[in-house]
Design a protein around this motif. Structure first.
Motif, PDB file in Angstrom:
ATOM      1  N   ASP A 355       0.926  -1.586   0.162  1.00 17.90           N
ATOM      2  CA  ASP A 355      -0.167   0.074  -0.440  1.00 17.90           C
ATOM      3  C   ASP A 355       0.425   1.285   0.111  1.00 17.90           C
ATOM      4  O   ASP A 355       0.519   2.717  -1.166  1.00 17.90           O
ATOM      5  CB  ASP A 355      -1.197  -0.017   1.557  1.00 17.90           C
ATOM      6  N   GLY A 356       1.638   1.226   1.060  1.00 13.18           N
ATOM      7  CA  GLY A 356       3.134   2.789   0.464  1.00 13.18           C
ATOM      8  C   GLY A 356       3.438   3.163  -0.155  1.00 13.18           C
ATOM      9  O   GLY A 356       3.813   4.065  -1.079  1.00 13.18           O
ATOM     10  N   LEU A 357       4.150   1.076  -0.856  1.00 17.33           N
ATOM     11  CA  LEU A 357       5.104   1.831  -2.422  1.00 17.33           C
ATOM     12  C   LEU A 357       3.533   2.107  -3.135  1.00 17.33           C
ATOM     13  O   LEU A 357       4.231   3.118  -4.197  1.00 17.33           O
ATOM     14  CB  LEU A 357       5.137   0.355  -2.427  1.00 17.33           C
ATOM     15  N   ALA A 358       2.908   2.020  -3.317  1.00 22.97           N
ATOM     16  CA  ALA A 358       1.668   1.866  -4.269  1.00 22.97           C
ATOM     17  C   ALA A 358       1.530   3.801  -4.184  1.00 22.97           C
ATOM     18  O   ALA A 358       1.049   4.629  -5.190  1.00 22.97           O
ATOM     19  CB  ALA A 358       0.202   1.447  -4.529  1.00 22.97           C
ATOM     20  N   ALA A 359       1.040   4.410  -2.934  1.00 24.49           N
ATOM     21  CA  ALA A 359       1.009   5.545  -2.890  1.00 24.49           C
ATOM     22  C   ALA A 359       2.509   6.294  -2.886  1.00 24.49           C
ATOM     23  O   ALA A 359       2.043   7.809  -3.358  1.00 24.49           O
ATOM     24  CB  ALA A 359       0.703   6.060  -1.020  1.00 24.49           C
ATOM     25  N   LEU A 360       3.323   5.709  -3.465  1.00 22.12           N
ATOM     26  CA  LEU A 360       4.673   6.411  -4.119  1.00 22.12           C
ATOM     27  C   LEU A 360       4.953   6.407  -5.057  1.00 22.12           C
ATOM     28  O   LEU A 360       6.209   6.338  -6.270  1.00 22.12           O
ATOM     29  CB  LEU A 360       5.778   6.787  -3.361  1.00 22.12           C
ATOM     30  N   GLY A 361       3.973   5.466  -5.823  1.00 15.79           N
ATOM     31  CA  GLY A 361       3.804   4.963  -7.002  1.00 15.79           C
ATOM     32  C   GLY A 361       4.737   4.464  -7.765  1.00 15.79           C
ATOM     33  O   GLY A 361       4.919   3.990  -9.007  1.00 15.79           O
ATOM     34  N   ILE A 362       4.533   2.894  -6.883  1.00  8.89           N
ATOM     35  CA  ILE A 362       5.284   2.173  -7.209  1.00  8.89           C
ATOM     36  C   ILE A 362       4.411   0.874  -8.228  1.00  8.89           C
ATOM     37  O   ILE A 362       4.056   0.542  -6.484  1.00  8.89           O
ATOM     38  CB  ILE A 362       6.511   1.824  -6.498  1.00  8.89           C
ATOM     39  N   GLN A 363       4.648   0.024  -8.632  1.00 15.15           N
ATOM     40  CA  GLN A 363       3.860  -1.021  -9.108  1.00 15.15           C
ATOM     41  C   GLN A 363       4.026  -1.791  -7.713  1.00 15.15           C
ATOM     42  O   GLN A 363       5.322  -2.527  -7.948  1.00 15.15           O
ATOM     43  CB  GLN A 363       4.128  -1.483 -10.428  1.00 15.15           C
ATOM     44  N   ALA A 364       3.711  -2.441  -6.021  1.00 15.42           N
ATOM     45  CA  ALA A 364       3.710  -3.538  -5.847  1.00 15.42           C
ATOM     46  C   ALA A 364       2.568  -4.448  -5.633  1.00 15.42           C
ATOM     47  O   ALA A 364       1.182  -3.730  -5.623  1.00 15.42           O
ATOM     48  CB  ALA A 364       4.247  -3.143  -4.082  1.00 15.42           C
ATOM     49  N   GLU A 365       2.449  -6.281  -6.394  1.00 14.66           N
ATOM     50  CA  GLU A 365       2.149  -6.880  -5.939  1.00 14.66           C
ATOM     51  C   GLU A 365       1.819  -7.458  -5.182  1.00 14.66           C
ATOM     52  O   GLU A 365       2.608  -8.619  -5.098  1.00 14.66           O
ATOM     53  CB  GLU A 365       1.617  -7.671  -7.289  1.00 14.66           C
ATOM     54  N   PRO A 366       1.425  -7.546  -4.102  1.00 14.02           N
ATOM     55  CA  PRO A 366       1.326  -8.200  -2.960  1.00 14.02           C
ATOM     56  C   PRO A 366       0.499  -9.896  -3.562  1.00 14.02           C
ATOM     57  O   PRO A 366      -0.415 -10.099  -4.076  1.00 14.02           O
ATOM     58  CB  PRO A 366       0.162  -7.822  -1.893  1.00 14.02           C
ATOM     59  N   GLN A 367       1.187 -11.319  -2.928  1.00 14.92           N
ATOM     60  CA  GLN A 367       1.363 -12.846  -2.738  1.00 14.92           C
ATOM     61  C   GLN A 367       0.650 -12.158  -1.983  1.00 14.92           C
ATOM     62  O   GLN A 367       1.406 -12.639  -0.549  1.00 14.92           O
ATOM     63  CB  GLN A 367       2.437 -12.239  -3.932  1.00 14.92           C
ATOM     64  N   PRO A 368      -0.055 -13.933  -1.329  1.00 15.97           N
ATOM     65  CA  PRO A 368      -0.296 -14.553  -0.209  1.00 15.97           C
ATOM     66  C   PRO A 368       0.661 -15.171   0.689  1.00 15.97           C
ATOM     67  O   PRO A 368       1.250 -14.868   1.481  1.00 15.97           O
ATOM     68  CB  PRO A 368      -1.370 -16.117  -0.212  1.00 15.97           C
ATOM     69  N   ASP A 369       2.613 -15.158   0.112  1.00 18.42           N
ATOM     70  CA  ASP A 369       3.680 -15.618   0.891  1.00 18.42           C
ATOM     71  C   ASP A 369       4.768 -14.114   0.333  1.00 18.42           C
ATOM     72  O   ASP A 369       5.758 -14.466   0.063  1.00 18.42           O
ATOM     73  CB  ASP A 369       4.076 -16.773   0.812  1.00 18.42           C
ATOM     74  N   GLY A 370       4.013 -14.139  -0.330  1.00 16.94           N
ATOM     75  CA  GLY A 370       5.463 -12.753  -0.914  1.00 16.94           C
ATOM     76  C   GLY A 370       4.703 -11.504  -1.698  1.00 16.94           C
ATOM     77  O   GLY A 370       3.649 -11.361  -1.270  1.00 16.94           O
ATOM     78  N   ILE A 371       5.520 -10.970  -2.696  1.00 15.51           N
ATOM     79  CA  ILE A 371       5.168 -10.089  -3.152  1.00 15.51           C
ATOM     80  C   ILE A 371       6.418  -9.839  -4.857  1.00 15.51           C
ATOM     81  O   ILE A 371       6.955 -10.092  -4.795  1.00 15.51           O
ATOM     82  CB  ILE A 371       5.399  -8.420  -2.055  1.00 15.51           C
ATOM     83  N   ARG A 372       5.731  -8.889  -5.062  1.00 16.50           N
ATOM     84  CA  ARG A 372       6.451  -8.267  -6.838  1.00 16.50           C
ATOM     85  C   ARG A 372       6.355  -7.168  -6.905  1.00 16.50           C
ATOM     86  O   ARG A 372       5.176  -6.419  -7.261  1.00 16.50           O
ATOM     87  CB  ARG A 372       5.493  -9.311  -8.266  1.00 16.50           C
ATOM     88  N   ILE A 373       7.308  -6.549  -7.354  1.00 17.01           N
ATOM     89  CA  ILE A 373       8.025  -5.049  -7.264  1.00 17.01           C
ATOM     90  C   ILE A 373       8.503  -4.734  -8.332  1.00 17.01           C
ATOM     91  O   ILE A 373       9.441  -5.798  -8.836  1.00 17.01           O
ATOM     92  CB  ILE A 373       8.583  -4.098  -5.837  1.00 17.01           C
ATOM     93  N   VAL A 374       7.944  -4.048  -9.194  1.00 17.87           N
ATOM     94  CA  VAL A 374       8.814  -2.420 -10.205  1.00 17.87           C
ATOM     95  C   VAL A 374       8.946  -2.022  -9.643  1.00 17.87           C
ATOM     96  O   VAL A 374       8.238  -0.608  -9.265  1.00 17.87           O
ATOM     97  CB  VAL A 374       7.180  -3.110 -11.464  1.00 17.87           C
ATOM     98  N   GLY A 375      10.938  -2.437 -10.553  1.00 19.97           N
ATOM     99  CA  GLY A 375      10.948  -0.445  -9.547  1.00 19.97           C
ATOM    100  C   GLY A 375      11.224   0.213 -10.460  1.00 19.97           C
ATOM    101  O   GLY A 375      10.688   0.199 -12.025  1.00 19.97           O
ATOM    102  N   GLY A 376      11.127   2.276 -10.262  1.00 19.57           N
ATOM    103  CA  GLY A 376      10.107   3.045 -10.643  1.00 19.57           C
ATOM    104  C   GLY A 376      10.978   3.929  -9.943  1.00 19.57           C
ATOM    105  O   GLY A 376      11.385   4.512  -8.955  1.00 19.57           O
TER     106      GLY A 376
END
Length: 439
Positions: A355-376
């Motif tokens: 949620d915080g990364l999204a608020a700062l314009g970063i694509q972040a997809e939470p997964q049940p056991d982790g996350i996918r983050i696209v730098g930018g």
């Protein structure tokens, strides 16, 4: 309850030689094991944060005489394994999950009953992962209906050693069972599916306990007497991690961190950041009271996204909020799997960081056991730390790469692990200020 927010202006850098506070995990264990050893234990480098102070207050309530802390120094007059006394009231462990789980093991074998409580966050955290195996040892521990605190521990006549295969690697659960094993008949053996931090085994051995480590198996018996001694607590690598990331993503400068604990079960964050291209140098290493320490330097680097190796996950479990900020500043994608434990920390760290990364314009997809983050590019914005100290400090470092101010709400709990964070970071060049708010 007072409220606090951080405001970080863009454009800062990090520079200088810094010393982070003492290791929280080792501080907890030094107080607990020193208290049940025989004779005096002198501790230096003790972390005077809220979590470790909760452990200290609980041991005093159990009848242990402890002088200090003064400038990180403690003198503990150990009462021996069977010298603890009933606490007059419930033991309030604040926000410290480590304290609650380790005290479950320590108090499971006592001749008196105990009750463990904590703040609203701690009272929501899962405890059956430790109370269930303690029950197999013969302990009687009552949880709330959802398997959470308060914990009511009944008096014990005798625990028995068990051979327990842990479903998930957890240093807190392992430590609770090993400490309970000091009060059990026979040997208590714990088998881990992956390596987790081994501070308890190291310190038990330093105090003279009968500990055997054989690959993934750790066993203990209560036969050998434990004697007090000297414990030097190194700097906490979990606290150093914020500066490792901050110096990596800053536009200039370099940071040297002295007296950092370099226990190989805790250095996953260094390994992960190096795989991302971070320029981190471990300049010296020596061992003090069973724990490796050293000096770590870091300078800016062009980071790249990676798939985080699963074997490094338990070795960096507390440092992932900082790692996620590094991922946000990296080129490409970073993927984390096998880290479901992050959902039951002081907050749901996967959801809150996403949620915080999204608020700062970063694509972040939470997964049940982790996350996918696209730098930018990181924008300025407002994020919520949800009372989680590591979330607050991680987003503070994001300000070094942001194009506008970042406001972080819910930062009062930073003192649990890193008293003086704002002053140290500001002195190094982060444009941070802290504001108290009534509430």
């Amino acid at each position: 309850m007072h409220k606090r927010r951080f405001i970080i202006e863009p454009g800062g850098t990090l520079n200088g030689t810094l010393r982070v506070p003492g290791d929280k995990s080792i501080s907890h264990r030094a107080v607990m094991l020193g208290s049940i050893a025989e004779g005096r234990t002198e501790v230096s480098g003790f972390l005077e944060g809220d979590d470790a102070m909760a452990t200290l207050a609980a041991m005093r309530a159990l009848g242990v005489s402890i002088e200090g802390p003064q400038a990180g120094r403690l003198s503990i007059d150990g009462v021996g394994r069977y010298g603890l006394r009933p606490a007059p009231l419930a033991l309030d462990l604040g926000n410290s999950g480590t304290s609650m789980r380790l005290f479950s093991g320590l108090l499971a074998g006592q001749w008196f009953g105990s009750r463990l409580v904590g703040d609203a966050s701690l009272m929501r955290r899962p405890m059956r992962r430790v109370t269930d195996p303690l029950g197999r040892m013969g302990a009687t521990i009552h949880t709330g209906p959802d398997g959470t605190a308060p914990l009511s521990i009944e008096p014990s006549t005798a625990l028995r050693g068990i051979d327990y295969v842990m479903p998930v690697a957890s240093a807190q659960v392992k430590s609770a069972l090993l400490i309970a094993g000091l009060y059990a008949e026979g040997r208590t053996r714990v088998t881990e599916p992956a390596v987790s931090r081994d501070h308890t085994e190291r310190m038990l051995r330093a105090f003279g306990a009968d500990v055997v480590v054989d690959g993934p198996h750790v066993s203990v018996s209560g036969d050998a007497p434990m004697r007090g001694g000297s414990v030097v607590v190194p700097g906490d690598i979990s606290s150093a991690a914020f500066f490792l990331v901050g110096a990596s993503i800053a536009s200039g400068g370099s940071v040297t961190l002295t007296n950092v604990g370099l226990n190989p079960t805790r250095t996953g964050v260094i390994d992960i950041l190096r795989r991302m291209g971070a320029r981190i140098h471990v300049e010296a290493e020596e061992t003090d009271a069973g724990e490796p320490v050293g000096t770590v330097s870091v300078e800016p680097a062009a980071l790249r996204g990676i798939d985080i190796p699963p074997e490094l996950v338990p070795l960096a479990i507390d440092e992932f909020p900082a790692v996620f900020i590094a991922a946000a500043c990296a080129t490409g994608e970073t993927r984390l799997r096998g880290a479901e434990e992050l959902r039951v920390k002081e907050s749901d760290r996967i959801a809150v960081m996403a949620d915080g990364l999204a608020a700062l314009g970063i694509q972040a997809e939470p997964q049940p056991d982790g996350i996918r983050i696209v730098g930018g590019p990181i924008r300025g914005g407002r994020v919520a730390a949800h009372g989680d100290h590591r979330i607050a400090m991680a987003f503070a470092m994001a300000g070094l790469a942001a194009d506008g101010p970042i406001t972080i709400d819910g930062c009062a709990e930073v003192d649990t692990s890193f008293p003086g964070f704002v002053e140290l970071a500001h002195g190094a060049g982060l444009a941070i200020c802290s504001e108290e708010q009534a509430g």
